[in-house]
Design a protein around this motif. Structure first.
Motif, short mmCIF file in Angstrom:
data_model
loop_
_atom_site.label_atom_id
_atom_site.label_comp_id
_atom_site.label_asym_id
_atom_site.label_seq_id
_atom_site.Cartn_x
_atom_site.Cartn_y
_atom_site.Cartn_z
N THR A 63 0.86 -1.19 0.00
CA THR A 63 0.00 0.00 0.00
C THR A 63 0.89 1.24 0.00
N GLY A 64 0.27 2.40 0.02
CA GLY A 64 1.03 3.65 -0.02
C GLY A 64 1.25 4.22 1.38
N GLY A 65 1.56 5.49 1.43
CA GLY A 65 1.78 6.15 2.73
C GLY A 65 3.24 6.44 2.97
N THR A 66 3.49 7.29 3.95
CA THR A 66 4.87 7.74 4.22
C THR A 66 5.71 6.65 4.87
N THR A 67 5.08 5.76 5.63
CA THR A 67 5.85 4.70 6.29
C THR A 67 6.27 3.65 5.26
N GLU A 95 -3.48 9.75 -3.32
CA GLU A 95 -2.32 10.22 -2.56
C GLU A 95 -1.37 11.03 -3.43
N GLY A 157 -3.38 3.75 9.37
CA GLY A 157 -3.49 5.15 9.76
C GLY A 157 -4.75 5.40 10.57
N ILE A 162 -6.45 9.81 7.66
CA ILE A 162 -6.27 9.20 6.34
C ILE A 162 -7.45 9.53 5.42
N ARG A 165 -6.69 12.88 4.16
CA ARG A 165 -5.56 12.87 3.22
C ARG A 165 -5.97 12.28 1.87
N ARG A 166 -6.90 11.32 1.90
CA ARG A 166 -7.32 10.69 0.65
C ARG A 166 -8.50 11.40 0.01
N GLU A 184 -7.64 2.96 9.50
CA GLU A 184 -7.76 2.70 8.07
C GLU A 184 -6.56 1.88 7.62
N ALA A 185 -6.82 0.88 6.81
CA ALA A 185 -5.73 0.12 6.17
C ALA A 185 -6.26 -0.41 4.85
N PHE A 186 -5.45 -0.33 3.81
CA PHE A 186 -5.79 -0.72 2.42
C PHE A 186 -7.24 -0.45 2.02
N GLY A 187 -7.69 0.75 2.35
CA GLY A 187 -9.03 1.14 1.88
C GLY A 187 -10.18 0.72 2.78
#
Ligand code: F6P
Length: 255
Positions: A63-67, A95, A157, A162, A165-166, A184-187
């Motif tokens: 998945t995406g995100g800063t981490t 994102e 997140g 999140i 952000r999305r 939130e994780a993978f949608g």
């Protein structure tokens, strides 16, 4: 790993592992809310774990995100492992490009000398548009690969942060908060008991696909994320959790 033992992080990892039935828990020292370099350590730790569990022929969904974006810089080719495919776990172009799942997938593939397939499908399309997009042969073929993932590496997140952000509207954010969403994780949005209360309308992995994935690796740190991590771990087990000291200590306080 001297610091690790010095700070007594091993017993904390053990407690989290038992409490949430995780398959493995790794805690890096510090708190990524206070210190950005801790996120880099999370990326290193995740890359190191991935190296150990990857097999030839694996499909890795990210998945995406800063981490998550910290994993490719820390990754290197794994000797003897061939025919790896990296894909985004879910479509979604909400994102910034640097932290989009497509970017992380392509960069991770480059480091692993693997192939990659990307999904260019925005979040939040109308149901009719979504229907016709997923029936496009090219997209359908990629979705089939995504949904056959062997390893899922994902961020977690806070639901509100999140959602915002999305690009969810204030109204939608209010609605998911009313449903009790904290993570939130993978949608997917989860309440504090780990139940799915909302889904982003994007394409990719579905809840049902998770049980077919060999290893689910969650990577998230910072004490502010503790409630979100807690919710996710209640939803899914066994999970491999890569976290930091700030989140880990808070997580045990919450339980
Ligand atoms: O938006 C992609 C995503 O992986 C979310 O599913 C997750 O909640 C979030 O990013 C984590 O982002 P960050 O690592 O920047 O806190």
């Amino acid at each position: 790993h001297f610091i690790y033992h010095l700070r007594g992080l091993n017993p904390i990892a053990q407690r989290i592992k038992e409490q949430f039935n995780c398959s493995y828990v790794s805690i890096v020292p510090g708190d990524s809310d206070e210190d950005e370099t801790v996120k880099m350590q999370l990326g290193k730790e995740a890359a190191c774990y991935l190296k150990k569990v990857i097999n030839s022929g694996d499909v890795i969904a990210v998945t995406g995100g800063t981490t998550m974006a910290q994993i490719p810089p820390a990754m290197e080719e794994v000797p003897g492992v061939e025919n790896i495919t990296v894909v985004p776990g879910r479509g979604g172009l909400g994102e910034k490009v640097e932290i989009e799942s497509n970017t992380t997938a392509a960069e991770l593939a480059k480091k692993l000398k693997a192939q990659y397939k990307l999904l260019y499908v925005p979040d939040n399309l109308s149901p009719e548009t979504m229907e016709s997009v997923i029936n496009e042969p090219g997209i359908r073929e990629i979705l089939k690969i995504v949904r056959s993932a062997d390893i899922l590496l994902h961020g977690i997140g806070g639901a509100e942060e999140i959602g915002r952000r999305r690009g969810l509207s204030e109204d939608e954010i209010k609605k998911i908060k009313e449903k009790g969403a904290v993570a939130e994780a993978f949608g997917f949005y989860f309440n504090k008991n780990g139940q799915v209360v909302h889904m982003t309308s994007s394409v990719g992995l579905t809840i049902g696909d998770l049980k077919n994935i060999r290893i689910v690796i969650a990577i998230a740190g910072g004490k502010n994320k503790a409630p979100a991590i807690q919710a996710f771990l209640k939803y899914h087990s066994p999970t491999v959790l890569i976290t930091d000291e700030g989140a880990a200590r808070k997580l045990l306080e919450l339980e």
